[in-house]
Write an enzyme that holds these catalytic residues in place. Structure first.
Site, PDB file in Angstrom:
ATOM      1  N   SER A  33      32.029 -14.510 -25.404  1.00  0.00           N
ATOM      2  CA  SER A  33      32.060 -15.810 -26.088  1.00  0.00           C
ATOM      3  C   SER A  33      31.930 -16.939 -25.080  1.00  0.00           C
ATOM      4  O   SER A  33      31.206 -17.919 -25.301  1.00  0.00           O
ATOM      5  CB  SER A  33      33.365 -15.968 -26.862  1.00  0.00           C
ATOM      6  N   ARG A  87      33.234  -3.556 -21.970  1.00  0.00           N
ATOM      7  CA  ARG A  87      31.873  -3.896 -21.604  1.00  0.00           C
ATOM      8  C   ARG A  87      31.501  -3.356 -20.238  1.00  0.00           C
ATOM      9  O   ARG A  87      30.391  -2.926 -20.011  1.00  0.00           O
ATOM     10  CB  ARG A  87      31.712  -5.432 -21.555  1.00  0.00           C
ATOM     11  N   LYS A 104      43.842 -23.359 -25.370  1.00  0.00           N
ATOM     12  CA  LYS A 104      44.380 -24.643 -25.816  1.00  0.00           C
ATOM     13  C   LYS A 104      43.328 -25.457 -26.557  1.00  0.00           C
ATOM     14  O   LYS A 104      43.625 -26.098 -27.535  1.00  0.00           O
ATOM     15  CB  LYS A 104      44.940 -25.419 -24.636  1.00  0.00           C
ATOM     16  N   HIS A 159      30.868  -8.364 -30.532  1.00  0.00           N
ATOM     17  CA  HIS A 159      31.986  -8.169 -31.465  1.00  0.00           C
ATOM     18  C   HIS A 159      31.501  -7.487 -32.739  1.00  0.00           C
ATOM     19  O   HIS A 159      32.156  -6.566 -33.243  1.00  0.00           O
ATOM     20  CB  HIS A 159      32.614  -9.510 -31.859  1.00  0.00           C
TER      21      HIS A 159
HETATM   22  N1  LIG Z   1      29.905  -7.792 -25.877  1.00  0.00           N
HETATM   23  C1  LIG Z   1      30.994  -7.087 -26.122  1.00  0.00           C
HETATM   24  N2  LIG Z   1      30.925  -5.748 -26.227  1.00  0.00           N
HETATM   25  C2  LIG Z   1      32.038  -5.026 -26.439  1.00  0.00           C
HETATM   26  N3  LIG Z   1      33.262  -5.524 -26.569  1.00  0.00           N
HETATM   27  C3  LIG Z   1      33.393  -6.850 -26.485  1.00  0.00           C
HETATM   28  C4  LIG Z   1      32.272  -7.698 -26.260  1.00  0.00           C
HETATM   29  N4  LIG Z   1      32.711  -8.975 -26.209  1.00  0.00           N
HETATM   30  C5  LIG Z   1      34.044  -8.911 -26.387  1.00  0.00           C
HETATM   31  N5  LIG Z   1      34.462  -7.648 -26.542  1.00  0.00           N
HETATM   32  C6  LIG Z   1      35.826  -7.180 -26.759  1.00  0.00           C
HETATM   33  O1  LIG Z   1      36.317  -7.800 -27.899  1.00  0.00           O
HETATM   34  C7  LIG Z   1      37.725  -8.012 -27.789  1.00  0.00           C
HETATM   35  C8  LIG Z   1      38.052  -9.451 -28.090  1.00  0.00           C
HETATM   36  O2  LIG Z   1      37.549 -10.208 -27.051  1.00  0.00           O
HETATM   37  P1  LIG Z   1      37.513 -11.784 -26.965  1.00  0.00           P
HETATM   38  O3  LIG Z   1      37.823 -12.447 -28.232  1.00  0.00           O
HETATM   39  O4  LIG Z   1      38.255 -12.160 -25.725  1.00  0.00           O
HETATM   40  O5  LIG Z   1      35.941 -11.957 -26.721  1.00  0.00           O
HETATM   41  P2  LIG Z   1      35.206 -12.413 -25.436  1.00  0.00           P
HETATM   42  O6  LIG Z   1      33.754 -12.370 -25.769  1.00  0.00           O
HETATM   43  O7  LIG Z   1      35.692 -11.639 -24.252  1.00  0.00           O
HETATM   44  O8  LIG Z   1      35.666 -13.920 -25.364  1.00  0.00           O
HETATM   45  P3  LIG Z   1      36.048 -14.800 -24.067  1.00  0.00           P
HETATM   46  O9  LIG Z   1      34.786 -14.969 -23.311  1.00  0.00           O
HETATM   47  O10 LIG Z   1      36.553 -16.064 -24.684  1.00  0.00           O
HETATM   48  O11 LIG Z   1      37.113 -14.013 -23.363  1.00  0.00           O
HETATM   49  C9  LIG Z   1      38.079  -7.513 -26.381  1.00  0.00           C
HETATM   50  O12 LIG Z   1      38.515  -6.172 -26.474  1.00  0.00           O
HETATM   51  C10 LIG Z   1      36.762  -7.578 -25.653  1.00  0.00           C
HETATM   52  O13 LIG Z   1      36.719  -6.639 -24.590  1.00  0.00           O
HETATM   53 MG   LIG Z   2      37.634 -11.943 -23.427  1.00  0.00          MG
END
Ligand SMILES: Nc1ncnc2c1ncn2[C@@H]1O[C@H](COP(=O)(O)OP(=O)(O)OP(=O)(O)O)[C@@H](O)[C@H]1O
Ligand SMILES: [Mg+2]
Length: 158
Positions: free
Chosen positions: A128, A90, A41, A17
């Site tokens: 995450s 990703r 939730k 992020h």
């Molecule tokens: N490592 C990463 N590299 C690039 N983009 C990312 C990465 N992790 C998350 N994103 C992007 O950030 C945005 C927000 O994602 P989100 O909050 O769902 O994070 P996540 O890491 O995918 O969390 P979760 O595992 O809970 O889904 C989405 O567009 C997701 O594709």
């Molecule tokens: Mg996600």
């Protein structure tokens, strides 16, 4: 002035992020990291904690802002007078869902453009969910999340 919104649940913020946010901050005049309320939730971090973490990590970046939203993303983007939605890609596995959301959002409001960005290679496998899982099982997440997140994980999960 181009304002971008980067929506997500950020539970918690990862270095993937952070990478996307920094790229967005270079590309746009301002980027709003928009945390979705009630996405899960039972999130690990409260809304207040997630806001606090992102604000702290980007305190030196004056054009990175943190906000929260619920309801339709395009309504929030319009309310903020933003023109762009930033999403991270990703892997191919992200593509189908992201493409579907981008097309739906375009249908809902054609003045808002979704832009996809790829992170640095070393962050492409981080999510995450995976961070929480590995940390809870005693695995090392150092270097994959900001130091502050690592410390907060330790306080919360032990
Ligand atoms: N490592 C990463 N590299 C690039 N983009 C990312 C990465 N992790 C998350 N994103 C992007 O950030 C945005 C927000 O994602 P989100 O909050 O769902 O994070 P996540 O890491 O995918 O969390 P979760 O595992 O809970 O889904 C989405 O567009 C997701 O594709
Ligand atoms: Mg996600």
């Amino acid at each position: 002035m181009t304002l971008a919104v980067y929506p997500g649940s950020f539970d918690p913020l990862t270095n993937g992020h952070v990478d996307i946010i920094l790229r967005g901050a270079r590309l746009f005049d301002r980027i709003v990291v928009a945390i979705l309320k009630n996405a899960e939730k039972a999130p690990l971090f409260t809304m207040a904690e997630r806001v606090d973490i992102i604000r702290s990590v980007f305190k030196e970046q004056p054009n990175v802002e943190v906000d929260t939203f619920d309801g339709l993303l395009v309504d929030f983007v319009a309310k903020r007078n933003a023109q762009v939605i930033v999403r991270g890609l990703r892997a191919v596995s992200d593509f189908e869902y992201e493409f579907q959301m981008a097309l739906m959002n375009q249908r809902l409001n054609d003045r808002i453009q979704t832009i996809f960005m790829t992170p640095a290679e070393q962050y492409t496998y981080i999510s995450s969910r995976l961070i929480k899982e590995v940390f809870a099982l005693g695995g090392r997440v150092h270097g994959l999340v900001p130091d502050m997140v690592e410390a907060r994980l330790r306080e919360k999960v032990g």
